[in-house]
Scaffold this motif. Structure first.
Motif, PDB file in Angstrom:
ATOM      1  N   ILE A 137      -8.058 -15.768   0.304  1.00 37.32           N
ATOM      2  CA  ILE A 137      -8.826 -16.989   0.038  1.00 37.32           C
ATOM      3  C   ILE A 137      -7.953 -18.052  -0.616  1.00 37.32           C
ATOM      4  N   TYR A 138      -7.154 -17.640  -1.602  1.00 36.54           N
ATOM      5  CA  TYR A 138      -6.416 -18.621  -2.400  1.00 36.54           C
ATOM      6  C   TYR A 138      -5.038 -18.944  -1.832  1.00 36.54           C
ATOM      7  N   ALA A 139      -4.504 -18.101  -0.970  1.00 35.45           N
ATOM      8  CA  ALA A 139      -3.171 -18.363  -0.405  1.00 35.45           C
ATOM      9  C   ALA A 139      -3.258 -19.491   0.622  1.00 35.45           C
ATOM     10  N   PRO A 140      -2.219 -20.315   0.727  1.00 36.47           N
ATOM     11  CA  PRO A 140      -2.271 -21.434   1.686  1.00 36.47           C
ATOM     12  C   PRO A 140      -2.260 -21.012   3.147  1.00 36.47           C
ATOM     13  N   SER A 141      -1.739 -19.818   3.442  1.00 38.32           N
ATOM     14  CA  SER A 141      -1.713 -19.337   4.826  1.00 38.32           C
ATOM     15  C   SER A 141      -1.769 -17.819   4.826  1.00 38.32           C
ATOM     16  N   THR A 142      -2.043 -17.273   5.995  1.00 37.51           N
ATOM     17  CA  THR A 142      -2.113 -15.811   6.109  1.00 37.51           C
ATOM     18  C   THR A 142      -0.754 -15.170   5.854  1.00 37.51           C
ATOM     19  N   GLN A 143       0.312 -15.781   6.340  1.00 40.62           N
ATOM     20  CA  GLN A 143       1.651 -15.219   6.139  1.00 40.62           C
ATOM     21  C   GLN A 143       2.006 -15.166   4.655  1.00 40.62           C
ATOM     22  N   VAL A 144       1.648 -16.205   3.917  1.00 38.25           N
ATOM     23  CA  VAL A 144       1.897 -16.211   2.476  1.00 38.25           C
ATOM     24  C   VAL A 144       1.074 -15.131   1.787  1.00 38.25           C
ATOM     25  N   ALA A 145      -0.162 -14.930   2.236  1.00 43.13           N
ATOM     26  CA  ALA A 145      -1.004 -13.885   1.654  1.00 43.13           C
ATOM     27  C   ALA A 145      -0.404 -12.501   1.898  1.00 43.13           C
ATOM     28  N   LEU A 146       0.082 -12.260   3.112  1.00 48.39           N
ATOM     29  CA  LEU A 146       0.734 -10.982   3.403  1.00 48.39           C
ATOM     30  C   LEU A 146       1.976 -10.796   2.543  1.00 48.39           C
ATOM     31  N   LEU A 147       2.720 -11.861   2.355  1.00 44.20           N
ATOM     32  CA  LEU A 147       3.920 -11.795   1.533  1.00 44.20           C
ATOM     33  C   LEU A 147       3.585 -11.468   0.082  1.00 44.20           C
ATOM     34  N   ILE A 148       2.526 -12.065  -0.432  1.00 43.02           N
ATOM     35  CA  ILE A 148       2.114 -11.793  -1.821  1.00 43.02           C
ATOM     36  C   ILE A 148       1.665 -10.343  -1.971  1.00 43.02           C
ATOM     37  N   CYS A 149       0.882  -9.847  -1.018  1.00 42.91           N
ATOM     38  CA  CYS A 149       0.411  -8.458  -1.088  1.00 42.91           C
ATOM     39  C   CYS A 149       1.578  -7.477  -1.073  1.00 42.91           C
ATOM     40  N   ALA A 150       2.517  -7.687  -0.171  1.00 43.67           N
ATOM     41  CA  ALA A 150       3.677  -6.791  -0.112  1.00 43.67           C
ATOM     42  C   ALA A 150       4.522  -6.896  -1.375  1.00 43.67           C
ATOM     43  N   PHE A 151       4.643  -8.102  -1.912  1.00 40.69           N
ATOM     44  CA  PHE A 151       5.411  -8.298  -3.144  1.00 40.69           C
ATOM     45  C   PHE A 151       4.788  -7.538  -4.310  1.00 40.69           C
ATOM     46  N   LEU A 152       3.472  -7.612  -4.453  1.00 41.78           N
ATOM     47  CA  LEU A 152       2.806  -6.955  -5.578  1.00 41.78           C
ATOM     48  C   LEU A 152       2.992  -5.441  -5.546  1.00 41.78           C
ATOM     49  N   VAL A 153       2.996  -4.866  -4.357  1.00 37.06           N
ATOM     50  CA  VAL A 153       3.153  -3.411  -4.259  1.00 37.06           C
ATOM     51  C   VAL A 153       4.591  -2.989  -4.557  1.00 37.06           C
ATOM     52  N   ALA A 154       5.567  -3.756  -4.073  1.00 35.85           N
ATOM     53  CA  ALA A 154       6.970  -3.391  -4.274  1.00 35.85           C
ATOM     54  C   ALA A 154       7.483  -3.778  -5.652  1.00 35.85           C
ATOM     55  N   PHE A 155       6.774  -4.648  -6.347  1.00 34.94           N
ATOM     56  CA  PHE A 155       7.274  -5.196  -7.614  1.00 34.94           C
ATOM     57  C   PHE A 155       7.324  -4.151  -8.720  1.00 34.94           C
ATOM     58  N   PHE A 156       6.243  -3.383  -8.887  1.00 36.61           N
ATOM     59  CA  PHE A 156       6.147  -2.520 -10.061  1.00 36.61           C
ATOM     60  C   PHE A 156       7.170  -1.376 -10.063  1.00 36.61           C
ATOM     61  N   PRO A 157       7.431  -0.681  -8.941  1.00 33.59           N
ATOM     62  CA  PRO A 157       8.465   0.373  -9.004  1.00 33.59           C
ATOM     63  C   PRO A 157       9.829  -0.156  -9.425  1.00 33.59           C
ATOM     64  N   ILE A 158      10.177  -1.344  -8.952  1.00 35.76           N
ATOM     65  CA  ILE A 158      11.461  -1.923  -9.359  1.00 35.76           C
ATOM     66  C   ILE A 158      11.428  -2.288 -10.839  1.00 35.76           C
ATOM     67  N   LEU A 159      10.318  -2.858 -11.281  1.00 33.09           N
ATOM     68  CA  LEU A 159      10.189  -3.229 -12.690  1.00 33.09           C
ATOM     69  C   LEU A 159      10.264  -2.014 -13.607  1.00 33.09           C
ATOM     70  N   SER A 160       9.471  -0.992 -13.306  1.00 35.14           N
ATOM     71  CA  SER A 160       9.425   0.183 -14.185  1.00 35.14           C
ATOM     72  C   SER A 160      10.757   0.911 -14.224  1.00 35.14           C
TER      73      SER A 160
END
Length: 279
Positions: A131-154
């Motif tokens: 809903i809030y992302a400007p495009s579907t591609q950006v939304a997919l990018l955000i979703c993939a980023f959120l999942v991959a972010f935490f293992p690298i962070l931890s």
């Protein structure tokens, strides 16, 4: 020629242990895969199961070749989203980890936010992102980023906090600044942990990209392999579905191979996990 040289015993050329080990690492998995494919083909042929239930390897190979013009662009879309999200997760995870370890109170205040993002199912928040992302591609990018972010962070936080305290005291004794200690001591010491997070994050980024596209239900020329899977399922084109699954599997293997090679390049000269035993 001397008589002693003529009667000297010839020493056979022994195979290089490293080459033999590499050959085994390559040949054994391929042999197992070949046996599995052979059993699969024999089962389909002998049982007479229809191709819309379980296609044989030949039918999947034919679909792979016939539908390459449709599947290849979708593969590129999924690969692009996965790689971009992984790069963003690497930059964000390392940067946020450096920020967290600067102070115990900073870690206490902000680390739970990262944990909340990690434990929240991506399928549950993907509608809001769409809903809030400007495009579907950006939304997919955000979703993939959120999942991959935490293992690298931890992993990065754990690595930065696992530096030998005696070495930290030595740097302080010689008057090193906080940034010099971070650059020349903490970051090199955290490199094995970072490489572990890289390998985990690469696989999770691909999974998240596919799951996010399932949730988005995007279609058209800019759709990825997830939509092609759904399309093949709706049309009962099971050979194409298997071909798309094969592409996803090969992409995951390629990502794991590349990240593992990067890890080996970084660690094989000095870290115990990559050094060969001498006894």
């Amino acid at each position: 020629m001397d008589t002693a040289d003529a009667f000297a015993p010839s020493i056979p050329n022994r195979p290089n242990p490293k080459r033999r080990d590499l050959a085994l690492r390559i040949s054994v998995p391929f042999a197992v895969i070949a046996v599995v494919v052979l059993i699969w083909g024999l089962y389909v042929k002998l049982s007479g199961v229809p191709p819309y239930i379980l296609p044989g390897p030949i039918a999947v190979a034919n679909a792979f070749a016939a539908d390459w013009g449709t599947l290849a662009p979708a593969l590129w879309v999924t690969t692009k989203i996965t790689v971009m999200s992984l790069i963003l997760a690497l930059v964000g995870g390392v940067g946020f980890a450096i920020f967290l370890v600067q102070s115990r109170w900073i870690e206490i205040a902000f680390y739970p936010l990262a944990v909340i993002l990690q434990v929240t199912p991506i399928v549950a928040i993907s509608p809001l992102i769409l809903i809030y992302a400007p495009s579907t591609q950006v939304a997919l990018l955000i979703c993939a980023f959120l999942v991959a972010f935490f293992p690298i962070l931890s992993n990065m936080v754990q690595g930065l906090k696992s530096v030998d305290h005696n070495l930290i005291n030595l740097f302080e004794l010689y008057g090193a600044t906080r940034w010099q200690t971070l650059l020349y001591l903490k970051l090199p010491a955290a490199q094995p942990y970072f490489m572990t997070g890289l390998r985990i994050g690469g696989g999770l980024a691909l999974i998240a990209a596919v799951v996010a596209e399932f949730a988005a239900g995007s279609a058209g020329a800019g759709s990825g392999l997830a939509f092609r899977l759904l399309e093949a399922q709706y049309r009962l084109n099971i050979p194409r579905l298997f071909a798309a699954l094969l592409m996803l599997s090969l992409l995951g293997v390629a990502i794991f191979a590349v990240t593992s090679f990067i890890s080996w390049l970084s660690l094989h000269r000095w870290h115990e996990s990559s050094l060969e035993r001498e006894n």
